[in-house]
Write a protein that holds these residues in place. Structure first.
Motif, short mmCIF file in Angstrom:
data_model
loop_
_atom_site.label_atom_id
_atom_site.label_comp_id
_atom_site.label_asym_id
_atom_site.label_seq_id
_atom_site.Cartn_x
_atom_site.Cartn_y
_atom_site.Cartn_z
N ASN A 1 96.73 87.68 102.53
CA ASN A 1 97.92 88.46 102.89
C ASN A 1 97.53 89.73 103.63
OD1 ASN A 1 99.65 86.59 101.80
ND2 ASN A 1 99.90 87.68 99.87
N LEU B 1 98.50 82.77 86.91
CA LEU B 1 97.55 82.48 87.99
C LEU B 1 96.14 82.79 87.54
CD1 LEU B 1 99.37 84.19 90.99
CD2 LEU B 1 99.21 81.75 90.56
N ARG B 2 95.19 81.98 88.03
CA ARG B 2 93.79 82.34 87.83
C ARG B 2 93.51 83.57 88.68
NH1 ARG B 2 92.73 76.97 89.78
NH2 ARG B 2 91.59 78.08 91.37
N LYS B 3 92.77 84.51 88.14
CA LYS B 3 92.54 85.77 88.83
C LYS B 3 91.87 85.57 90.19
CE LYS B 3 90.87 90.44 88.14
NZ LYS B 3 90.29 91.39 87.20
N GLU B 4 90.90 84.65 90.25
CA GLU B 4 90.20 84.45 91.53
C GLU B 4 91.15 83.90 92.59
OE1 GLU B 4 89.32 80.72 89.07
OE2 GLU B 4 89.44 82.86 88.70
N ALA C 1 104.80 84.12 85.77
CA ALA C 1 103.77 83.59 86.66
C ALA C 1 102.42 83.59 85.94
CB ALA C 1 103.68 84.43 87.93
N TYR D 1 94.45 84.51 92.68
CA TYR D 1 95.31 85.65 92.99
C TYR D 1 94.63 86.56 94.01
CZ TYR D 1 98.07 89.88 92.43
OH TYR D 1 98.84 90.98 92.67
N LYS D 2 93.34 86.86 93.79
CA LYS D 2 92.60 87.73 94.70
C LYS D 2 92.46 87.10 96.09
CE LYS D 2 89.94 90.58 91.58
NZ LYS D 2 88.62 91.11 91.26
N GLU D 3 92.24 85.78 96.13
CA GLU D 3 92.11 85.08 97.41
C GLU D 3 93.41 85.17 98.20
OE1 GLU D 3 91.49 80.49 98.75
OE2 GLU D 3 90.22 81.21 97.10
N VAL D 4 94.53 84.95 97.55
CA VAL D 4 95.83 85.04 98.21
C VAL D 4 96.08 86.48 98.68
CG1 VAL D 4 98.34 84.89 97.84
CG2 VAL D 4 96.84 83.08 97.01
N GLU D 5 95.72 87.43 97.85
CA GLU D 5 95.88 88.84 98.19
C GLU D 5 95.09 89.18 99.46
OE1 GLU D 5 94.22 91.73 95.37
OE2 GLU D 5 96.23 92.60 95.29
#
Length: 72
Positions: free
Chosen positions: A55, A43-46, A41, A48-52
């Motif tokens: 969730n 992913l751009r870190k920003e 996988a 990833y953080k947004e999805v986190e």
């Protein structure tokens, strides 16, 4: 954290099967090309953080509302 200087066209390897190449450097921005197996996988870190965060919000949602919808 390892900091490595690279110029346009230069690469670095992560393990045996991930290669990151500097494609373009312009106006304080860098474009990278990443070659990796499909099962890795990337992913751009920003993002990833947004999805986190979304969730976490969903986990806190009042599940009783969903139960009521299912009974109607």
């Amino acid at each position: 954290m390892l900091v490595i200087g690279r110029k346009k066209g230069e690469s670095l390897l992560i393990g045996d099967n991930i290669e990151i190449t500097v494609v373009k450097v312009e106006d304080g921005s860098v474009k990278l090309a990443i070659s990796a197996p499909r099962d890795v996988a990337i992913l751009r870190k920003e993002l990833y953080k947004e999805v986190e965060e979304e969730n976490k919000k969903a986990a806190k949602m009042d599940l009783s509302l969903l139960k009521k919808i299912g009974k109607e």
